[in-house]
Design a protein around this motif. Sequence first.
Motif, PDB file in Angstrom:
ATOM      1  N   UNK A   1      10.840  16.254   0.244  1.00 38.22           N
ATOM      2  CA  UNK A   1      11.102  17.260  -0.788  1.00 38.22           C
ATOM      3  C   UNK A   1      11.736  16.553  -1.995  1.00 38.22           C
ATOM      4  N   UNK A   2      10.927  16.356  -3.014  1.00 34.05           N
ATOM      5  CA  UNK A   2      11.361  15.572  -4.171  1.00 34.05           C
ATOM      6  C   UNK A   2      11.908  16.465  -5.280  1.00 34.05           C
ATOM      7  N   UNK A   3      13.153  16.183  -5.656  1.00 29.81           N
ATOM      8  CA  UNK A   3      13.795  16.907  -6.752  1.00 29.81           C
ATOM      9  C   UNK A   3      13.694  16.055  -8.004  1.00 29.81           C
ATOM     10  N   UNK A   4      13.084  16.624  -9.051  1.00 33.17           N
ATOM     11  CA  UNK A   4      12.913  15.878 -10.289  1.00 33.17           C
ATOM     12  C   UNK A   4      14.219  15.823 -11.073  1.00 33.17           C
ATOM     13  N   UNK A   5      14.486  14.671 -11.672  1.00 31.83           N
ATOM     14  CA  UNK A   5      15.755  14.479 -12.365  1.00 31.83           C
ATOM     15  C   UNK A   5      15.894  15.362 -13.597  1.00 31.83           C
ATOM     16  N   UNK A   6      14.765  15.674 -14.237  1.00 30.58           N
ATOM     17  CA  UNK A   6      14.835  16.422 -15.500  1.00 30.58           C
ATOM     18  C   UNK A   6      15.162  17.895 -15.304  1.00 30.58           C
ATOM     19  N   UNK A   7      14.826  18.452 -14.138  1.00 33.73           N
ATOM     20  CA  UNK A   7      15.180  19.858 -13.858  1.00 33.73           C
ATOM     21  C   UNK A   7      15.253  20.055 -12.346  1.00 33.73           C
ATOM     22  N   UNK A   8      15.503  21.269 -11.923  1.00 32.69           N
ATOM     23  CA  UNK A   8      15.752  21.532 -10.501  1.00 32.69           C
ATOM     24  C   UNK A   8      14.477  21.832  -9.716  1.00 32.69           C
ATOM     25  N   UNK A   9      13.324  21.470 -10.279  1.00 27.92           N
ATOM     26  CA  UNK A   9      12.050  21.741  -9.609  1.00 27.92           C
ATOM     27  C   UNK A   9      11.869  20.812  -8.414  1.00 27.92           C
ATOM     28  N   UNK A  10      11.451  21.392  -7.278  1.00 20.88           N
ATOM     29  CA  UNK A  10      11.175  20.599  -6.078  1.00 20.88           C
ATOM     30  C   UNK A  10       9.664  20.438  -5.943  1.00 20.88           C
ATOM     31  N   UNK A  11       9.218  19.228  -5.632  1.00 22.57           N
ATOM     32  CA  UNK A  11       7.789  18.948  -5.527  1.00 22.57           C
ATOM     33  C   UNK A  11       7.483  18.174  -4.249  1.00 22.57           C
ATOM     34  N   UNK A  12       6.208  18.224  -3.862  1.00 23.14           N
ATOM     35  CA  UNK A  12       5.734  17.473  -2.697  1.00 23.14           C
ATOM     36  C   UNK A  12       4.766  16.392  -3.177  1.00 23.14           C
ATOM     37  N   UNK A  13       4.525  15.401  -2.325  1.00 16.30           N
ATOM     38  CA  UNK A  13       3.554  14.361  -2.643  1.00 16.30           C
ATOM     39  C   UNK A  13       2.147  14.945  -2.632  1.00 16.30           C
ATOM     40  N   UNK A  14       1.305  14.523  -3.566  1.00 22.90           N
ATOM     41  CA  UNK A  14      -0.088  14.952  -3.583  1.00 22.90           C
ATOM     42  C   UNK A  14      -0.801  14.378  -2.353  1.00 22.90           C
ATOM     43  N   UNK A  15      -1.721  15.151  -1.746  1.00 24.05           N
ATOM     44  CA  UNK A  15      -2.405  14.674  -0.531  1.00 24.05           C
ATOM     45  C   UNK A  15      -3.148  13.353  -0.719  1.00 24.05           C
ATOM     46  N   UNK A  16      -3.577  13.031  -1.949  1.00 22.24           N
ATOM     47  CA  UNK A  16      -4.302  11.788  -2.187  1.00 22.24           C
ATOM     48  C   UNK A  16      -3.374  10.577  -2.318  1.00 22.24           C
TER      49      UNK A  16
END
Length: 279
Positions: free
Chosen positions: A188-203
Amino acid sequence: APESLMQALEDLDYLAALDNDGNLSEFGIIMSEFPLDPQLSKSLLASCEFECVDEMLTIAAMVTAPSCFLQAPPGTEERALSCWSRFSHPAGDHCTLINVFNAFRDATANPTHPDFSNEQWCCDSFLSCPALRMAEVIRAELVEIMKRIELPISQPGFGSEENVLRIKKALLSGYFMHIARDVDGSGNYLMLTHKQVAQLHPFSSYSNSKRIPEWVLFHEFSVSEDNSIRVISEVSPHLLAELVPQYYFSNLPPSESKDILQEMINHLAPASPTKEEQK
């Protein structure tokens, strides 16, 4: 929208593309010669300093062209992953893309069979031939621009640890705004610029790896693809602390990741001279 315009100007300012009056700086004028996103243009110019131009030209072409990875038909997913693993690079997706491009170019230049076609090679590798051909065209165009404005093109050096480090420094020079940190060890990756959480792309090559890097640099973030970050490479926080512009860093929202980086920046700062040294 006015907010988008202000954000764009702020990003250009962070990239040193604007002067104090808001006009293009000398550096910004050179950046604008390339038909690329500002961050990518900055990374390509930084590669002249870090002597990894050949590799950055390939990366710029591959991320500008459509994705070269094809969606595997049902029932062939494992075979596709096995094919892609041949190109995987431990440093991340940017270096993996270099491996893909070089393999495509080698296969085209050195056919293994009289009836060989690069379309067949791509099909067997679950790769898009039109996307790779477009990457070749884009790369050739970028080389011509580099020559026209008389920028140095370093010799290929891909493969050594030193070269990979140089590539990461060049990427960080433009993409220091695209940093995320795995905050819980589960991707669960939290971007430094804002509080958005993202996942790795399947590729991503990391999606099928047992090792999940803590700090990553990503090429782009997509809300439409389940909040995923695409084209990812592992970076060390020490390298980030060394290369991040202080003006940008001071404007980051408070977070645990920022505190970690601040500690490293403080550690990198030269110690205050003693009174004897001042004398």
